[in-house]
Design a protein around this motif. Structure first.
Motif, PDB file in Angstrom:
ATOM      1  N   GLY A  36       0.744  -0.789   0.321  1.00 42.35           N
ATOM      2  CA  GLY A  36       0.168  -0.092  -0.349  1.00 42.35           C
ATOM      3  C   GLY A  36       0.776   1.239  -0.118  1.00 42.35           C
ATOM      4  O   GLY A  36       0.417   2.043  -0.832  1.00 42.35           O
ATOM      5  N   ALA A  37       1.837   1.192   0.800  1.00 43.71           N
ATOM      6  CA  ALA A  37       2.595   2.374   0.807  1.00 43.71           C
ATOM      7  C   ALA A  37       3.187   2.787  -0.869  1.00 43.71           C
ATOM      8  O   ALA A  37       3.133   4.110  -1.497  1.00 43.71           O
ATOM      9  CB  ALA A  37       3.724   2.219   2.047  1.00 43.71           C
ATOM     10  N   ALA A  40       0.543   3.824  -2.959  1.00 48.21           N
ATOM     11  CA  ALA A  40       0.430   5.276  -2.356  1.00 48.21           C
ATOM     12  C   ALA A  40       1.187   6.199  -2.732  1.00 48.21           C
ATOM     13  O   ALA A  40       0.698   7.385  -3.251  1.00 48.21           O
ATOM     14  CB  ALA A  40       0.171   5.553  -0.569  1.00 48.21           C
ATOM     15  N   SER A  41       2.233   6.426  -3.026  1.00 51.10           N
ATOM     16  CA  SER A  41       3.424   7.072  -3.883  1.00 51.10           C
ATOM     17  C   SER A  41       2.446   7.580  -5.038  1.00 51.10           C
ATOM     18  O   SER A  41       2.744   8.614  -5.066  1.00 51.10           O
ATOM     19  CB  SER A  41       4.496   6.499  -4.082  1.00 51.10           C
ATOM     20  N   CYS A  43      -0.822   8.166  -5.434  1.00 49.99           N
ATOM     21  CA  CYS A  43      -1.619   8.943  -5.105  1.00 49.99           C
ATOM     22  C   CYS A  43      -1.236  10.393  -4.343  1.00 49.99           C
ATOM     23  O   CYS A  43      -1.743  11.396  -4.752  1.00 49.99           O
ATOM     24  CB  CYS A  43      -2.612   8.585  -4.006  1.00 49.99           C
ATOM     25  N   ILE A  44      -0.387  10.391  -3.975  1.00 49.87           N
ATOM     26  CA  ILE A  44      -0.208  11.115  -3.094  1.00 49.87           C
ATOM     27  C   ILE A  44       0.743  12.841  -4.372  1.00 49.87           C
ATOM     28  O   ILE A  44       1.067  13.442  -3.970  1.00 49.87           O
ATOM     29  CB  ILE A  44       1.089  11.289  -1.996  1.00 49.87           C
ATOM     30  N   ALA A  60      -4.644  11.175   3.191  1.00 50.98           N
ATOM     31  CA  ALA A  60      -4.208  10.652   4.336  1.00 50.98           C
ATOM     32  C   ALA A  60      -4.889  10.350   5.719  1.00 50.98           C
ATOM     33  O   ALA A  60      -5.907  11.659   6.174  1.00 50.98           O
ATOM     34  CB  ALA A  60      -2.911  11.357   4.835  1.00 50.98           C
ATOM     35  N   LEU A  99      -3.839   0.410  -0.098  1.00 56.94           N
ATOM     36  CA  LEU A  99      -3.985   1.604  -0.075  1.00 56.94           C
ATOM     37  C   LEU A  99      -5.076   2.115   0.833  1.00 56.94           C
ATOM     38  O   LEU A  99      -3.931   2.596   1.831  1.00 56.94           O
ATOM     39  CB  LEU A  99      -4.453   1.783  -1.163  1.00 56.94           C
ATOM     40  N   TYR A 102      -2.790   1.424   4.149  1.00 57.62           N
ATOM     41  CA  TYR A 102      -1.541   2.273   4.632  1.00 57.62           C
ATOM     42  C   TYR A 102      -2.258   3.443   4.904  1.00 57.62           C
ATOM     43  O   TYR A 102      -1.596   4.436   5.733  1.00 57.62           O
ATOM     44  CB  TYR A 102      -0.930   2.145   3.250  1.00 57.62           C
ATOM     45  N   PHE A 103      -3.192   4.418   4.109  1.00 55.37           N
ATOM     46  CA  PHE A 103      -3.180   6.050   3.809  1.00 55.37           C
ATOM     47  C   PHE A 103      -3.796   5.704   6.072  1.00 55.37           C
ATOM     48  O   PHE A 103      -4.304   6.268   6.234  1.00 55.37           O
ATOM     49  CB  PHE A 103      -4.558   5.644   3.230  1.00 55.37           C
TER      50      PHE A 103
END
Lengths: 108, 431
Positions: A36-37, A40-41, A43-44, A60, A99, A102-103
């Motif tokens: 997920g981390a 997530a890269s 997404c951010i 987040a 995801l 993680y978030f």
């Protein structure tokens, strides 16, 4: 079944069909936080870590169930942002769960 | 007293010697830990501190939690993003809004060296800097952006850039182009020589035309814009043409390939632009030459023609598995040469490089890109796609584009998205 109720303050979410729900077995998928981390890269690049909710909302710290419901709503085109339909459209159920897991950790 | 006087300098000397010897002794004593801490850690050198390089450096340093020694080589201390630089031309941003420093990266554990990389020794695995330093690497990530193909626009070379700015590396060139725009005489002519494919975008030429038109409409409404373009069509063409007709009717003359837009020459000293044999005196000439990978990729010997072919799975070069190329300089397949693409590629590369050097988990490559453009106030459009790694290239999976005839509300929301994205991606790059 989870609905949008818990996310109602978000103007973006208010545009969606409030009746949209996700099956309990999908909500129950345990997410791989490390994967997920990584995911997530992606997404951010657009979602800021916090603060201003104009434009693209911060994600987040979202509760996992709300996150999963939102992504499935985009994937099934119950929400209409073309970027998010595209992003969600290529994620598997497991990836959405990863995801979400993680978030959610970012809010703790 | 005499003795004392004589003793003092001696003592000073001794003291100096002692300090020197002490430093040397500590160095010797610390040698094993220096080796363990420095030479023992795998080393990554990143060349270029833009959307690709800064992101890769930051992610590897952050996610390896000190297990990888990361050095970023970037000549500028203040980096101006190409994305949103057109909005500065249009008056929607100040130059300071698009400037960023590297303090966040240093705080995040990246060794930031402000110097130029001028040599790569692939056998010794070293990078030589203009200042004379030599950096050893286990993996080298090159993210040098673009340089220009010499003589691609006859009459123009880099010595002409003050007379005919390119403004394709943001910063002083962008400020110069803005100053020229503001100094145009009433009813003057702004010309752009648009680049051939493939070109870095942003700063998109057609968004730039829109932003120049926005400025002129308010400040110099009888001025004209000529675009000489070697291409028959361009990205978001229908959206821009609709926007130009709606907002800037009669101001913009786009001369495509069909009408000789690719047959151009300039005389920077005379201030003339010749399109298909017809010479015109112009007040501002924005020359955007053909592009190629930043020079260091060529020096490293990883280019084939103008660009550096890479493997999609980890952005390693076809020429050398220990050298990766990110962003504009890479020849990767279907992604545009945007900062968003470079940032996306950097994350895939960082995950793969960290995995190779520390044994951390490596996940499948997933790429995405969205490019927003502003046509006029609150009239934003976007195009985007997702991509995956194949053996052959980064391959497009699916995409979307804004539609012509969208409501003002949709366009306003799209512009707001781009504002959020700018804040997010620059935080992602620079910490």
């Amino acid at each position: 079944m989870r609905t949008w109720a818990g996310f109602a303050k978000n103007e973006e979410v208010a545009k969606t069909a409030p009746a949209f729900t996700v099956a309990p077995q999908v909500l129950a998928i345990r997410g791989d936080i490390e994967y997920g981390a990584y995911l997530a890269s992606g997404c951010i690049t657009c979602h800021q870590p916090g603060g201003n909710t104009d434009g693209i909302p911060p994600i987040a710290g979202l509760e996992a169930g709300i996150f999963v419901t939102a992504l499935h709503a985009y994937r099934q085109k119950h929400r209409d942002n073309p970027v998010m339909q595209l992003v969600a459209g290529r994620l598997t159920d497991d990836e959405i769960a990863a995801l979400a897991a993680y978030f959610e950790t970012l809010g703790k | 007293m005499k003795h004392m006087q004589g003793a003092r300098p001696e003592m000073k000397l001794d003291r100096r010697l002692f300090l020197g010897a002490s430093a040397a002794a500590s160095a010797v004593l610390c040698a094993p830990c220096v080796l363990a801490d420095g030479h023992g850690r795998p080393r990554v050198v990143v060349v270029g501190g833009g959307a690709g390089g800064a992101t890769a450096a930051r992610y590897i340093a952050r996610d390896s939690r000190g297990a990888v020694d990361v050095t970023l080589v970037e000549p500028t201390r203040s980096y101006y993003t190409c994305f949103f630089s057109n909005l500065y031309l249009g008056g929607f941003k100040e130059i300071g809004d698009i400037g960023h420093t590297y303090g966040g990266l240093t705080a995040g554990g990246v060794n930031v060296v402000h110097d130029h990389a001028i040599g790569v020794d692939r056998t010794a695995r070293t990078v030589t800097l203009a200042g004379g330093s030599v950096l050893k690497y286990d993996r080298l990530i090159l993210a040098p952006g673009i340089d220009f193909v010499e003589m691609s626009v006859p009459g123009w070379d880099i010595s002409s850039q003050n007379l005919m700015p390119h403004a394709y590396k943001a910063g002083s060139q962008t400020e110069l182009l803005k100053a020229r725009l503001m100094a145009m005489p009433d009813g003057g002519v702004f010309a752009m020589v648009a680049p051939p494919n493939p070109y870095r975008c942003p700063p998109g030429p057609y968004e730039r035309v829109s932003m120049v038109a926005h400025y002129l409409k308010a400040n110099n409404p009888t001025a004209k814009i000529i675009v000489a373009d070697p291409k028959p069509k361009f990205s978001k063409m229908a959206l821009f043409q609709e926007g130009w007709a709606n907002h800037y009717a009669g101001m913009i003359d786009w001369i495509g390939e069909e009408f000789g837009g690719g047959n151009v020459g300039v005389d920077p000293a005379a201030g003339t632009l010749t399109i298909d044999g017809e010479k015109t005196r112009v007040d501002v000439c924005n020359v955007i030459p053909a592009m190629k990978a930043g020079r260091i990729a060529d020096i490293a010997g990883v280019t084939d023609g103008n660009w550096a072919p890479v493997n999609a799975a980890d952005m390693s070069t076809r020429a050398d598995p220990d050298i990766h190329v990110l962003g504009d300089a890479s020849q990767q397949g279907d992604m545009p040469k945007s900062g968003f693409s470079a940032n996306s590629q950097a994350k895939v590369c960082a995950n793969a490089v960290r995995g190779a050097l520390t044994g951390s988990r490596v996940f499948p490559a997933k790429f995405s890109n969205t490019c927003w453009s502003l046509i006029d106030t609150n009239d934003g459009v976007k195009v985007g796609a997702t991509y995956e790694a194949t053996e052959e290239k980064i391959a497009r999976v699916d995409g979307f584009i804004s539609q012509t005839g969208e409501s003002a509300e949709v366009r306003r929301v799209t512009y707001e998205e781009s504002e959020s994205w700018y804040a997010a991606i620059t935080a992602d790059m620079f910490g």
